[in-house]
Scaffold this active site. Structure first.
Site, short mmCIF file in Angstrom:
data_model
loop_
_atom_site.label_atom_id
_atom_site.label_comp_id
_atom_site.label_asym_id
_atom_site.label_seq_id
_atom_site.Cartn_x
_atom_site.Cartn_y
_atom_site.Cartn_z
N TYR A 188 0.87 -1.19 0.00
CA TYR A 188 0.00 0.00 0.00
C TYR A 188 0.90 1.24 0.00
CZ TYR A 188 -3.94 2.93 1.42
OH TYR A 188 -4.91 3.89 1.46
N ASN A 228 1.56 3.71 1.84
CA ASN A 228 2.31 4.16 3.03
C ASN A 228 3.44 3.19 3.41
OD1 ASN A 228 0.75 2.05 4.02
ND2 ASN A 228 0.09 3.11 5.86
N LYS A 229 3.57 2.10 2.67
CA LYS A 229 4.58 1.09 3.02
C LYS A 229 5.97 1.50 2.51
CE LYS A 229 1.74 -1.82 5.01
NZ LYS A 229 0.45 -1.15 4.96
N GLN A 230 6.98 0.77 2.99
CA GLN A 230 8.37 1.09 2.63
C GLN A 230 8.54 1.09 1.11
OE1 GLN A 230 7.37 -0.95 5.04
NE2 GLN A 230 8.80 -1.02 6.74
#
Ligand SMILES: Cc1ncc(COP(=O)(O)O)c(C=O)c1O
Length: 371
Positions: free
Chosen positions: A178, A180-182
Site C-alpha cells: 500500500y 504508506n509502506k516502505q
C-alpha cells in the site's frame, strides 16, 4: 495537510517502468509478475514468492492454503491492523487475541503460550511497525505445540531477525505494498514460503483456482481473483532496485525525530535498535507518558490537524472494534489497551525534510504544553 502523515516516493524511472508496460500488450500474468516475485524471493532468501493483489489477500490465501477451517483458533495480536484478524474470520476460524511486549509492541510469546488450546492451529506473528517479532520464542512455541507460524511482514519488508529477513523465518510470510509502506505498488502483496506445495496452491487460488496445467476455463478449486497486474509489478520491481536507499532514508528521518524529541520528557520514543535484529522503519510512533489520558492525546491530534500536520492513532485494538463486539468482553489486554490510548503516529516518509520534522516536533511540544 501541509505535512501529510505519509507520502509515496515515486521516481521518474518508476513512472517510466509503468508506462513501458502500458505500451506493450501484456497487462496481467506476464514477465513483470515473474520478475517482481523473483526479486522478493531473492531479497528475502525465500524459495517461493507469489504476488497477490494486497496484503489482506495474502493473509487470506495463507489461511486457505494451510487448511485453517471453521472451529480452528489462530493466535494474533490485537494491537495491529484489522486485516490480520479478518483473514482468520474469512475462513470461519476464530482469532484469539494476545497481549504484546511493551517495548517492541509485538506478540509476547509467554502470553501466546497461555492462549494455546486444543483448537489452536496457528499463530500470526506480526512484525509491528517494522520491528522484528521475537521469532526465537514464537518458533519454539509453534514447534512445541505443533502449530503453524505465519509471519505478517506487511509493515516490515527489509527488517531482520538474527540476520535473516523477516517473512522467511516461518511457514509463510506476507508483505504489503500500500502507498504508506516502505515500497509501494499502489496496492499489492506478496507471500513467501519454503513449501512448494503451498506456493503452488496459492498461485492457483489467486487465479480463480487454476493450476498451471489447467487451461483458462478449468478451475480445480474455488479460487479468487487476487492477481497483481503487470503495472503494479513494474512499479514494484523498480522500487525494489532502490530498497536499500529507501530504508536508509527512512532510518535517517527516524533518527532526526529521535534527536529533536530526545529531551521531551512527556513522550516515550520508539527504540532505534533491537537486540536481535534490524528495524525497517514503517511509521514513527511516539507514546505519551502514562499520566496523560486518551482525551488529552486526542486534543493533541486536533492541535496537529489544525496546524495541517497529519497524524494517526496506530493502532486502535482489534478486539475493541465495533466489528469485533463478540470478542470485546472476553478480553482484557492491559499492554495493548494502555499503549493504544497513548500512541501518536507522526508524519513519516522517505522524503520528509528536516525542516518539516522540526515543525512537527515544535507543534507537538507546543500542543503538549497547552494541555
Ligand atoms: C500488519 C498488517 N497486516 C495486513 C495489512 C493489509 O495489507 P493491505 O492493506 O495491502 O491489504 C496491513 C496493511 O496496512 C498491515 O499493516
Amino acid at each position: 495537510m501541509k505535512i501529510p502523515l505519509s507520502a509515496p516516493d515515486i521516481s521518474a524511472a518508476e513512472i517510466e517502468a509503468v508506462v513501458e508496460v502500458l505500451r506493450g500488450s501484456r497487462l496481467s500474468l506476464g514477465p513483470k509478475l515473474e520478475e517482481f516475485e523473483r526479486a522478493i524471493a531473492i531479497y528475502t532468501g525465500s524459495p517461493h514468492a507469489v504476488g497477490v493483489s494486497s496484503g489482506t489477500a495474502g493473509l487470506h490465501l495463507c489461511m486457505l492454503a494451510f487448511g485453517i477451517r471453521p472451529g480452528d483458533e489462530v493466535i494474533v495480536p490485537s494491537f495491529t491492523f484489522v486485516a490480520v484478524a479478518n483473514a482468520i474470520r474469512y475462513v470461519g476460524a476464530s482469532p484469539v487475541f494476545v497481549d504484546i511486549d511493551p517495548i517492541t509492541l509485538n506478540l509476547d510469546p509467554k502470553r501466546a503460550e497461555e492462549a494455546v488450546t486444543n483448537k489452536t492451529r496457528a499463530i500470526v506473528a506480526v512484525h509491528t511497525f517494522g520491528y522484528p517479532a521475537d521469532m526465537d520464542g514464537l518458533l519454539t512455541l509453534a514447534e512445541r505445540h505443533g502449530l503453524l507460524l505465519i509471519e505478517d511482514a506487511c509493515e516490515a519488508i527489509g527488517a531482520e531477525f538474527r540476520g535473516q529477513k523477516v517473512g522467511s523465518l516461518a511457514d509463510a510470510g506476507v508483505f504489503a505494498f500500500y502507498p504508506n509502506k516502505q515500497i509501494t505498488t499502489g496496492e499489492g502483496g506478496m507471500i513467501v514460503t519454503r513449501d512448494s506445495g503451498v506456493a503452488k496452491k496459492i498461485r492457483a487460488l489467486r487465479n480463480q483456482g487454476r493450476y498451471e496445467t489447467d487451461d483458462w476455463f478449468e478451475h480445480s478449486e474455488v479460487g479468487f481473483n487476487y492477481r497483481l497486474s503487470e503495472m503494479h509489478c513494474a512499479l514494484g520491481c523498480a522500487q525494489m532496485k532502490r530498497i536499500a536507499g529507501i530504508l536508509a532514508a527512512r532510518e535517517a528521518v527516524a533518527h532526526t525525530y529521535q534527536q529533536l524529541l530526545g529531551t521531551c520528557a512527556e513522550v516515550e520514543l520508539p527504540p532505534v535498535s533491537v537486540p536481535q535484529g534490524r528495524i525497517s522503519w514503517f511509521v514513527y510512533v511516539v507514546r505519551l507518558h502514562e499520566r496523560f489520558t486518551e482525551a488529552q492525546r486526542d486534543k493533541i491530534f486536533k492541535h496537529l490537524a489544525s496546524a495541517e500536520i497529519g497524524c494517526g492513532r496506530y493502532f486502535a485494538p482489534i478486539h475493541l472494534q465495533p466489528g469485533y463486539a463478540a470478542w470485546r468482553n472476553s478480553y482484557f489486554l492491559p499492554v495493548t489497551e494502555s499503549v493504544s490510548k497513548r500512541t501518536l503516529a507522526l508524519p513519516f516518509f522517505n522524503q520528509l525534510a528536516r525542516s518539516d520534522v522540526e515543525r512537527v516536533c515544535a507543534v507537538l511540544i507546543e500542543s503538549i504544553d497547552a494541555l
